[in-house]
Design a protein around this motif. Structure first.
Motif, PDB file in Angstrom:
ATOM      1  N   ALA B 155       0.834  -1.205   0.000  1.00  0.00           N
ATOM      2  CA  ALA B 155       0.000   0.000   0.000  1.00  0.00           C
ATOM      3  C   ALA B 155       0.871   1.258   0.000  1.00  0.00           C
ATOM      4  CB  ALA B 155      -0.922  -0.002   1.229  1.00  0.00           C
ATOM      5  N   MET B 156       2.030   1.179   0.662  1.00  0.00           N
ATOM      6  CA  MET B 156       2.988   2.294   0.637  1.00  0.00           C
ATOM      7  C   MET B 156       3.457   2.564  -0.785  1.00  0.00           C
ATOM      8  SD  MET B 156       3.812   4.045   3.233  1.00  0.00           S
ATOM      9  CE  MET B 156       5.402   4.683   2.685  1.00  0.00           C
ATOM     10  N   GLY B 157       3.588   1.490  -1.557  1.00  0.00           N
ATOM     11  CA  GLY B 157       3.968   1.634  -2.966  1.00  0.00           C
ATOM     12  C   GLY B 157       2.970   2.499  -3.707  1.00  0.00           C
ATOM     13  N   PHE B 158       1.679   2.237  -3.446  1.00  0.00           N
ATOM     14  CA  PHE B 158       0.651   3.059  -4.087  1.00  0.00           C
ATOM     15  C   PHE B 158       0.770   4.505  -3.636  1.00  0.00           C
ATOM     16  CE2 PHE B 158      -3.421   5.255  -3.874  1.00  0.00           C
ATOM     17  CZ  PHE B 158      -3.722   5.309  -5.237  1.00  0.00           C
ATOM     18  N   VAL B 159       0.998   4.715  -2.332  1.00  0.00           N
ATOM     19  CA  VAL B 159       1.099   6.085  -1.805  1.00  0.00           C
ATOM     20  C   VAL B 159       2.258   6.821  -2.489  1.00  0.00           C
ATOM     21  CG1 VAL B 159       1.515   7.480   0.262  1.00  0.00           C
ATOM     22  CG2 VAL B 159       0.042   5.463   0.402  1.00  0.00           C
ATOM     23  N   LEU B 160       3.371   6.122  -2.671  1.00  0.00           N
ATOM     24  CA  LEU B 160       4.527   6.716  -3.356  1.00  0.00           C
ATOM     25  C   LEU B 160       4.161   7.094  -4.795  1.00  0.00           C
ATOM     26  CD1 LEU B 160       7.704   7.225  -3.368  1.00  0.00           C
ATOM     27  CD2 LEU B 160       7.861   4.974  -4.430  1.00  0.00           C
ATOM     28  N   GLN B 161       3.477   6.161  -5.478  1.00  0.00           N
ATOM     29  CA  GLN B 161       3.084   6.430  -6.859  1.00  0.00           C
ATOM     30  C   GLN B 161       2.110   7.601  -6.920  1.00  0.00           C
ATOM     31  OE1 GLN B 161       1.685   2.476  -7.468  1.00  0.00           O
ATOM     32  NE2 GLN B 161       3.700   1.678  -8.037  1.00  0.00           N
ATOM     33  N   TYR B 162       1.224   7.670  -5.926  1.00  0.00           N
ATOM     34  CA  TYR B 162       0.265   8.771  -5.856  1.00  0.00           C
ATOM     35  C   TYR B 162       1.011  10.091  -5.624  1.00  0.00           C
ATOM     36  CZ  TYR B 162      -3.878  11.457  -4.579  1.00  0.00           C
ATOM     37  OH  TYR B 162      -4.858  12.401  -4.543  1.00  0.00           O
ATOM     38  N   ALA B 163       2.048  10.037  -4.789  1.00  0.00           N
ATOM     39  CA  ALA B 163       2.838  11.245  -4.513  1.00  0.00           C
ATOM     40  C   ALA B 163       3.512  11.745  -5.783  1.00  0.00           C
ATOM     41  CB  ALA B 163       3.884  10.953  -3.433  1.00  0.00           C
ATOM     42  N   ILE B 164       3.946  10.807  -6.629  1.00  0.00           N
ATOM     43  CA  ILE B 164       4.654  11.195  -7.857  1.00  0.00           C
ATOM     44  C   ILE B 164       3.666  11.657  -8.929  1.00  0.00           C
ATOM     45  CG2 ILE B 164       6.166  10.401  -9.717  1.00  0.00           C
ATOM     46  CD1 ILE B 164       7.279   8.309  -7.730  1.00  0.00           C
ATOM     47  N   GLY B 165       2.591  10.885  -9.104  1.00  0.00           N
ATOM     48  CA  GLY B 165       1.729  11.168 -10.260  1.00  0.00           C
ATOM     49  C   GLY B 165       0.242  11.005 -10.018  1.00  0.00           C
ATOM     50  N   GLY B 166      -0.212  11.225  -8.792  1.00  0.00           N
ATOM     51  CA  GLY B 166      -1.656  11.122  -8.522  1.00  0.00           C
ATOM     52  C   GLY B 166      -2.426  12.166  -9.322  1.00  0.00           C
ATOM     53  N   THR B 167      -3.582  11.800  -9.862  1.00  0.00           N
ATOM     54  CA  THR B 167      -4.316  12.727 -10.726  1.00  0.00           C
ATOM     55  C   THR B 167      -5.373  13.528  -9.968  1.00  0.00           C
ATOM     56  OG1 THR B 167      -5.833  10.944 -11.294  1.00  0.00           O
ATOM     57  CG2 THR B 167      -4.016  11.350 -12.829  1.00  0.00           C
ATOM     58  N   SER B 168      -5.684  13.151  -8.733  1.00  0.00           N
ATOM     59  CA  SER B 168      -6.711  13.905  -8.003  1.00  0.00           C
ATOM     60  C   SER B 168      -6.037  14.908  -7.082  1.00  0.00           C
ATOM     61  CB  SER B 168      -7.608  12.972  -7.194  1.00  0.00           C
ATOM     62  OG  SER B 168      -7.096  12.801  -5.896  1.00  0.00           O
ATOM     63  N   ASP B 169      -6.825  15.844  -6.547  1.00  0.00           N
ATOM     64  CA  ASP B 169      -6.216  16.842  -5.661  1.00  0.00           C
ATOM     65  C   ASP B 169      -6.394  16.491  -4.181  1.00  0.00           C
ATOM     66  OD1 ASP B 169      -8.892  17.284  -5.585  1.00  0.00           O
ATOM     67  OD2 ASP B 169      -8.838  19.268  -6.545  1.00  0.00           O
ATOM     68  N   VAL B 170      -6.785  15.233  -3.901  1.00  0.00           N
ATOM     69  CA  VAL B 170      -6.854  14.788  -2.507  1.00  0.00           C
ATOM     70  C   VAL B 170      -5.417  14.779  -1.950  1.00  0.00           C
ATOM     71  CG1 VAL B 170      -7.461  12.874  -0.980  1.00  0.00           C
ATOM     72  CG2 VAL B 170      -8.880  13.371  -2.971  1.00  0.00           C
ATOM     73  N   SER B 171      -5.255  15.316  -0.739  1.00  0.00           N
ATOM     74  CA  SER B 171      -3.890  15.504  -0.226  1.00  0.00           C
ATOM     75  C   SER B 171      -3.195  14.165   0.025  1.00  0.00           C
ATOM     76  CB  SER B 171      -3.899  16.344   1.046  1.00  0.00           C
ATOM     77  OG  SER B 171      -4.152  15.506   2.161  1.00  0.00           O
ATOM     78  N   LEU B 172      -1.886  14.198  -0.113  1.00  0.00           N
ATOM     79  CA  LEU B 172      -1.076  12.996   0.063  1.00  0.00           C
ATOM     80  C   LEU B 172      -1.230  12.439   1.477  1.00  0.00           C
ATOM     81  CD1 LEU B 172       1.037  11.096  -1.152  1.00  0.00           C
ATOM     82  CD2 LEU B 172       2.802  12.657  -0.330  1.00  0.00           C
ATOM     83  N   GLN B 173      -1.308  13.342   2.438  1.00  0.00           N
ATOM     84  CA  GLN B 173      -1.411  12.909   3.822  1.00  0.00           C
ATOM     85  C   GLN B 173      -2.700  12.121   4.070  1.00  0.00           C
ATOM     86  OE1 GLN B 173      -1.013  16.022   6.782  1.00  0.00           O
ATOM     87  NE2 GLN B 173      -1.388  14.512   8.394  1.00  0.00           N
ATOM     88  N   VAL B 174      -3.789  12.593   3.451  1.00  0.00           N
ATOM     89  CA  VAL B 174      -5.078  11.907   3.588  1.00  0.00           C
ATOM     90  C   VAL B 174      -4.991  10.508   2.966  1.00  0.00           C
ATOM     91  CG1 VAL B 174      -7.461  11.920   2.724  1.00  0.00           C
ATOM     92  CG2 VAL B 174      -6.490  13.982   3.767  1.00  0.00           C
ATOM     93  N   VAL B 175      -4.405  10.434   1.772  1.00  0.00           N
ATOM     94  CA  VAL B 175      -4.287   9.140   1.082  1.00  0.00           C
ATOM     95  C   VAL B 175      -3.388   8.199   1.883  1.00  0.00           C
ATOM     96  CG1 VAL B 175      -3.434   8.004  -1.020  1.00  0.00           C
ATOM     97  CG2 VAL B 175      -4.725  10.132  -1.200  1.00  0.00           C
ATOM     98  N   PHE B 176      -2.293   8.721   2.389  1.00  0.00           N
ATOM     99  CA  PHE B 176      -1.372   7.907   3.187  1.00  0.00           C
ATOM    100  C   PHE B 176      -2.080   7.329   4.417  1.00  0.00           C
ATOM    101  CE2 PHE B 176       1.404   7.747   6.947  1.00  0.00           C
ATOM    102  CZ  PHE B 176       2.337   6.804   6.534  1.00  0.00           C
ATOM    103  N   THR B 177      -2.746   8.198   5.170  1.00  0.00           N
ATOM    104  CA  THR B 177      -3.409   7.752   6.399  1.00  0.00           C
ATOM    105  C   THR B 177      -4.480   6.706   6.099  1.00  0.00           C
ATOM    106  OG1 THR B 177      -3.056   9.983   7.240  1.00  0.00           O
ATOM    107  CG2 THR B 177      -4.561   8.586   8.491  1.00  0.00           C
ATOM    108  N   ALA B 178      -5.292   6.967   5.084  1.00  0.00           N
ATOM    109  CA  ALA B 178      -6.379   6.042   4.747  1.00  0.00           C
ATOM    110  C   ALA B 178      -5.830   4.706   4.238  1.00  0.00           C
ATOM    111  CB  ALA B 178      -7.293   6.675   3.705  1.00  0.00           C
ATOM    112  N   MET B 179      -4.808   4.750   3.394  1.00  0.00           N
ATOM    113  CA  MET B 179      -4.241   3.505   2.852  1.00  0.00           C
ATOM    114  C   MET B 179      -3.589   2.672   3.949  1.00  0.00           C
ATOM    115  SD  MET B 179      -4.909   2.971  -0.324  1.00  0.00           S
ATOM    116  CE  MET B 179      -3.713   1.808  -1.000  1.00  0.00           C
ATOM    117  N   MET B 180      -2.869   3.325   4.851  1.00  0.00           N
ATOM    118  CA  MET B 180      -2.225   2.580   5.939  1.00  0.00           C
ATOM    119  C   MET B 180      -3.275   1.966   6.859  1.00  0.00           C
ATOM    120  SD  MET B 180       0.943   2.336   5.628  1.00  0.00           S
ATOM    121  CE  MET B 180       0.713   2.366   3.880  1.00  0.00           C
ATOM    122  N   GLY B 181      -4.226   2.787   7.285  1.00  0.00           N
ATOM    123  CA  GLY B 181      -5.241   2.305   8.225  1.00  0.00           C
ATOM    124  C   GLY B 181      -5.979   1.085   7.696  1.00  0.00           C
TER     125      GLY B 181
END
Lengths: 107, 224
Positions: B155-181
């Motif tokens: 899931a961290m891999g996805f967060v990293l990919q989202y950090a590099i090239g995520g297409t939505s404007d949802v914040s990285l911190q929100v995605v990180f927290t939700a994916m980890m949880g």
């Protein structure tokens, strides 16, 4: 291959088919972790439709019968067969290519 | 955890596609070096089993399910590099025939589930084996715990990919927290299933299990 190995592999295939045909019937239809996060946090709409949704096995079902459980089971067994064949082929080639180096053999 | 097309932009997906192709080539070469002839059908069987098991979504919390990723399971049974190949084959079949996991996202998914899940997860397994008592039961425990850790790792891999090239404007911190949880919870199911399957194979055919040879090697080291 010894008879023992053959028995183990046959047992493994039987278990795999049981998972594919029986256990999948109890699969939850709720979104998985990533889908759930995407929906909750509001970026699910950035997903594009898959290019191959018209395929005969798309979304793990078929239209072979009118029964959705049977269709799922058929798709699952087809997937097991495809994965087994492609997986076996890739590993067979991996081993073979290592054996025949440096001479490159074309069929 | 199959990324569809669109979550991550095309350039990032293409970059990971190149990385995944290079990694897969290396993994196939490494596999060819250690896989014995009698392990070839076993590796094919492991791929088929992971495919079937990934179809089964288990409930995690209300409204969310999870399914086996199988990286550590495959790596413990047939080795980390063959495990990478197993997950790549499964993802390829799912994307091409079952419209599950985007075609352009295939590289992203192979890096997360194949590289982080199988190769990364196996590194965790090996570390745990060194820490746990030198008993054969430890292989089952180490496989279960490593599998549980491999899910948030992927899931961290996805967060990293989202950090590099995520297409939505949802914040990285929100995605990180939700994916980890969510994925820490899914990891519990992954750990239980992996431990059960490894226990079943180890009890019937320990000689076929790559991760058991690892343990035997450690034990020999410890005794000399």
């Amino acid at each position: 291959m010894s008879g023992n190995n053959r028995r183990f592999l046959l047992g493994g295939i039987v278990v795999t088919l049981l998972v594919a045909v029986v256990v999948t019937q109890f699969s939850s239809s709720d979104p998985d972790g990533l889908e759930y996060v995407a929906e909750q946090e509001g970026f699910a709409d950035t997903a594009e439709e898959h290019d191959l949704t018209e395929g005969p096995l798309a979304d793990y079902t078929t239209d072979v019968t009118s029964n959705s459980r049977a269709n799922t089971a058929i798709a699952a067994v087809a997937g097991v067969g495809l994965t087994l064949i492609i997986g076996y082929g890739v590993f067979w080639l991996a081993r073979r290519s290592n054996r025949s180096r440096p001479e490159s053999t074309t069929r | 955890m199959h990324i569809p097309d669109g979550f991550i932009n095309g350039a990032t997906a293409a970059g990971f596609g190149v990385a995944a192709a290079g990694g897969l080539g290396a993994a196939i070469r490494q596999t060819g070096k250690y896989l014995s002839e009698r392990q070839v059908p076993l590796a094919g069987l492991v791929a088929a089993f992971v495919f079937a098991a990934q179809m089964v979504n288990f409930p995690v919390v209300s409204g969310m399910s999870g399914h086996l990723l199988g990286g550590v399971l495959a790596a413990v049974l047939v080795g980390p590099w063959a495990g990478f190949v197993v997950l790549s084959v499964v993802l390829f079949v799912q994307s091409l025939f079952f419209a599950d996991g985007g075609l352009t996202a295939l590289g992203l998914n192979i890096v997360n589930l194949g590289f982080l899940g199988a190769v990364g997860g196996y590194a965790v397994y090996r570390t745990l084996l060194r820490l746990l008592p030198k008993r054969s039961r430890s292989t089952v425990l180490a496989a279960g715990i490593a599998a549980g850790i491999a899910v948030p790792l992927a899931a961290m891999g996805f967060v990293l990919q989202y950090a590099i090239g995520g297409t939505s404007d949802v914040s990285l911190q929100v995605v990180f927290t939700a994916m980890m949880g969510t994925h820490i919870l899914i990891g519990i199911g992954e750990g239980v299933i992996t431990a059960m399957v490894v226990a079943a194979v180890v009890s019937s055919r320990p000689d076929l299990v790559y991760g058991v040879a690892e343990y035997t090697g450690l034990r020999t080291e410890a005794m000399t």
